[in-house]
Design a protein around this motif. Structure first.
Motif, PDB file in Angstrom:
ATOM      1  N   GLY A 189       0.878  -1.110  -0.144  1.00 32.73           N
ATOM      2  CA  GLY A 189       0.037  -0.048   0.126  1.00 32.73           C
ATOM      3  C   GLY A 189       0.791   1.385  -0.047  1.00 32.73           C
ATOM      4  O   GLY A 189       0.547   2.227  -0.711  1.00 32.73           O
ATOM      5  N   LEU A 190       1.908   1.246   0.894  1.00 26.55           N
ATOM      6  CA  LEU A 190       2.695   2.450   0.796  1.00 26.55           C
ATOM      7  C   LEU A 190       3.227   2.526  -0.368  1.00 26.55           C
ATOM      8  O   LEU A 190       3.583   3.743  -0.811  1.00 26.55           O
ATOM      9  N   ALA A 191       3.866   1.504  -0.835  1.00 27.20           N
ATOM     10  CA  ALA A 191       4.488   1.731  -2.107  1.00 27.20           C
ATOM     11  C   ALA A 191       3.791   2.160  -3.209  1.00 27.20           C
ATOM     12  O   ALA A 191       4.149   3.003  -4.133  1.00 27.20           O
ATOM     13  N   ALA A 192       2.621   1.888  -3.180  1.00 23.03           N
ATOM     14  CA  ALA A 192       1.620   2.121  -4.337  1.00 23.03           C
ATOM     15  C   ALA A 192       1.328   3.873  -4.053  1.00 23.03           C
ATOM     16  O   ALA A 192       1.290   4.504  -5.179  1.00 23.03           O
ATOM     17  N   LEU A 193       0.994   4.048  -2.866  1.00 22.93           N
ATOM     18  CA  LEU A 193       1.002   5.646  -2.627  1.00 22.93           C
ATOM     19  C   LEU A 193       2.201   6.186  -2.900  1.00 22.93           C
ATOM     20  O   LEU A 193       1.773   7.464  -3.234  1.00 22.93           O
ATOM     21  N   ALA A 194       3.144   5.710  -2.944  1.00 20.35           N
ATOM     22  CA  ALA A 194       4.447   6.539  -3.507  1.00 20.35           C
ATOM     23  C   ALA A 194       4.326   7.112  -5.057  1.00 20.35           C
ATOM     24  O   ALA A 194       4.877   7.840  -5.323  1.00 20.35           O
ATOM     25  N   LEU A 195       3.121   6.367  -5.683  1.00 22.99           N
ATOM     26  CA  LEU A 195       2.973   6.896  -6.896  1.00 22.99           C
ATOM     27  C   LEU A 195       2.080   8.194  -7.101  1.00 22.99           C
ATOM     28  O   LEU A 195       2.149   9.015  -7.804  1.00 22.99           O
ATOM     29  N   THR A 196       1.484   8.298  -5.947  1.00 21.93           N
ATOM     30  CA  THR A 196       0.148   9.470  -5.816  1.00 21.93           C
ATOM     31  C   THR A 196       0.853  10.615  -6.067  1.00 21.93           C
ATOM     32  O   THR A 196       0.583  11.752  -6.672  1.00 21.93           O
ATOM     33  N   PRO A 197       2.109  11.159  -5.338  1.00 19.47           N
ATOM     34  CA  PRO A 197       2.610  12.419  -5.797  1.00 19.47           C
ATOM     35  C   PRO A 197       3.017  12.644  -7.305  1.00 19.47           C
ATOM     36  O   PRO A 197       3.152  13.727  -7.633  1.00 19.47           O
TER      37      PRO A 197
END
Lengths: 508, 100
Positions: free
Chosen positions: A49-57
């Motif tokens: 989840g955290l790794a996927a959220l790293a794409l949001t920025p």
């Protein structure tokens, strides 16, 4: 900031934070409902989840800034949520960094005894990441304080997480006592800044401080600045506020040490950079005193002392976590060179961002190896790493990559990290500081290479017992070591240019 | 009406008392109380400044500080209990397992 508030235009600025809040709730729910046998997947959910959220920025990037407009208009484009956060490239780079740090930390905790299967551990990591992510974008005194505490308070819990282990509890206690003391000092400095100006947005402070309304007395401003810098000095573990670092790093569970050394430090550097550049901009003079010059010189002096102490004391360490603690103090010293070289403008901002970016991967890689090793053998002594190259060749190889990167040897990323920093220092007429940094990196190479020597040359009786490694660890080691190698070769210029783009919007 | 300077001076006195408490006391709970005193010194200064400027930003700031301080109390007391269980003492000079 238009007059009417359009919710949707403000959402992209805090996309990662929204995602983190949702992920925190998901992890908490999994912790409630998953049976003991399947709890390992909590770490996977948190990590992925955290790794996927790293794409949001990256997906919801900062708005385009039209060229040729003044600082006022730039801030109108970039400030969101009533001026609480600034959605710019600096925030974007550092958000990706802290989210990846959170992801790798979660994955490397998966098999650690006593923390790996506890949902609340990952929840706390996610909340700390949320704070660190806000820190990278905070543009208001209130936001600065709240974001700092949102990062730090979960870290106190994490450091003392193994509460039945006396060393972990002691580490948490020390971190808590120093940390809360330092944040109280910093808060007082922030309250003074508000008192002098009546404003809380950091982009409005500088204008007021230099206006005739403020008067001619520089002493109160310098006092407030020193109080705030004390707080930052603690967070980045700059000498003389470093004394907590070795104790906390040694006592805390190793994945937590990795997280503290990377995410908390990177976010603090982002905030420090943004704060100093915005509140005390170039050529700021109050009553004939050079406010800007004061902090630049302070940063240069602190850089020298921090590099010296970190590197010299690291030479004498026997525990690998303490060695990495002093090494991280020294790394903060190098990064401070970039801050002192702020005269080089965008170049220095990009150098600091690149250094922290590569340092994130490098240090996580080193700590992942330490986690695996100490879980398998129960030892954290450097001498016990003997024969690692025969026990687990891949582990020894990845540790070597990490140590070479920390030491600044090509083709690892650390070389370009230092290269960009020293280049910025030279561009800002601080050649002496760059030369001193080079000398210090040579000293540092000694203690990094001693560890490599122990792993490859020294023999031990356990050479036939390989270190067990599960798949998540293999992924963490693989991805971070490849990232370190890419950042040290073809990726260096790409990431540097990414941080460099629009960095000029920081300078009003 | 009391001058803002008076409040700020009182805040400075409280802040210095808190700092001295942190540096001189050895009991973890008393150190912790001194930190709270420092936070409240900052709160007092913020409220006084807010009155002086006639805006509410300072008051808002104080609400957040109070919330953060409450969270800190919860964590701090929990850590003190954990330390007390393992060492039967909360004297911070006895925290010397980690050295090098």
């Amino acid at each position: 900031m238009g007059n009417e508030f359009d919710f949707l235009t403000h959402l992209p600025a805090i996309m990662p934070e929204i995602g983190l809040a949702i992920l925190a709730i998901v992890v908490l729910g999994l912790d409630l409902f998953l049976p003991e046998s399947r709890r390992r997947s909590i770490a996977l959910v948190a990590g992925i989840g955290l790794a996927a959220l790293a794409l949001t920025p990256l997906l919801w990037g900062p708005p385009a800034v039209p060229t040729g407009i003044g600082p006022e208009e730039q801030n109108q484009v970039l400030l969101f949520w009533g001026g609480m956060v600034r959605h710019d490239v600096l925030a974007q780079v550092f958000k990706v960094m802290v989210l990846l740090a959170g992801a790798f930390t979660s994955l490397m905790s998966i098999d650690v005894n006593g923390i790996g299967r506890k949902g609340e551990f990952y929840l706390t990591i996610i909340v700390a990441t949320l704070g660190a992510s806000l820190m990278s974008a905070a543009a208001d005194l209130i936001m600065i304080f709240v974001a700092l505490e949102t990062t730090t308070i979960p870290l106190y819990i994490l450091a003392g997480f193994k509460r039945n282990d006396g060393r972990s509890a002691e580490s948490g206690m020390k971190y808590f006592l120093f940390g809360s003391f330092m944040s109280a000092v910093m808060l007082y400095g922030l309250s003074l800044l508000y008192g002098f100006t009546g404003q809380t947005n950091i982009y409005a402070l500088a204008d007021f401080l230099t206006s005739p309304a403020f008067g001619e007395n520089p002493v109160p401003v310098l006092g407030a600045m020193v109080l705030i810098l004390v707080g930052f000095g603690f967070k980045i573990s700059a000498v003389p506020f470093h004394f907590w670092t070795p104790d906390v790093y040694e006592g805390a569970p190793t994945p937590v040490t990795a997280y503290v050394s990377v995410a908390s430090k990177a976010a603090s550097f982002a905030l420090l950079l943004r704060f100093l550049v915005a509140v005390f901009p170039a050529d700021m003079m109050i009553g004939g005193a050079e406010i800007h010059g004061f902090w630049v010189q302070l940063a240069a002096v602190t850089a020298v002392i921090t590099m010296t102490l970190g590197n010299v004391v690291a030479l004498a360490q026997r525990n690998i976590k303490r060695l990495l603690a002093y090494s991280s103090i020294a790394q903060a010293g190098y990064t401070l060179i970039g801050l002192a070289a702020i005269g080089a403008q965008e170049q220095s901002v990009a150098a600091v961002a690149f250094y922290m970016f590569m340092y994130t991967f490098t240090n996580l890689l080193a700590f992942a190896v330490v986690v695996l090793f100490s879980e398998a053998t129960g030892s954290e002594t450097i001498a016990d790493l003997a024969g690692l190259s025969r026990r687990s060749p891949w582990l020894a190889l990845t540790m070597t990559i990490a140590l070479l990167s920390l030491g600044g040897v090509p083709p690892a990323a650390g070389f370009f990290g230092k290269f960009f920093l020293f280049q910025a220092a030279v561009a800002a007429d601080l050649t002496w500081l760059a030369i001193y940094g080079v000398l210090m990196s040579i000293i540092a190479l000694y203690y990094y290479l001693v560890v490599v020597k122990v792993m490859y040359v020294d023999r031990s009786e356990d050479e036939s017992k390989p270190i067990p490694m599960s798949r998540p660890y293999a992924w963490v080691l693989g991805v971070t070591s490849i990232a370190v190698l890419i950042l040290g070769t073809v990726g260096a210029q790409v990431v540097f240019d990414w941080a460099l783009a629009n960095a000029s919007t920081l300078f009003a | 009406m009391v001058q803002t300077e008076m409040y700020v001076m009182l805040a400075v006195v409280l802040f210095v008392l808190g700092t001295l408490g942190v540096l001189l006391r050895r009991n973890a709970i008393l150190v912790f109380m001194s930190v709270e005193l420092m936070l409240n010194a900052a709160n007092l200064a913020l409220v006084a400044f807010a009155r002086q400027w006639g805006n509410v930003d300072g008051h808002l700031f104080v609400f957040f500080v109070i919330t953060v301080a409450a969270a800190e109390v919860a964590i701090g007391l929990a850590l003190i209990v954990a330390i007390f269980r393992s060492k039967k003492s909360i004297n911070i000079d006895e925290l010397h397992q980690l050295k090098g």
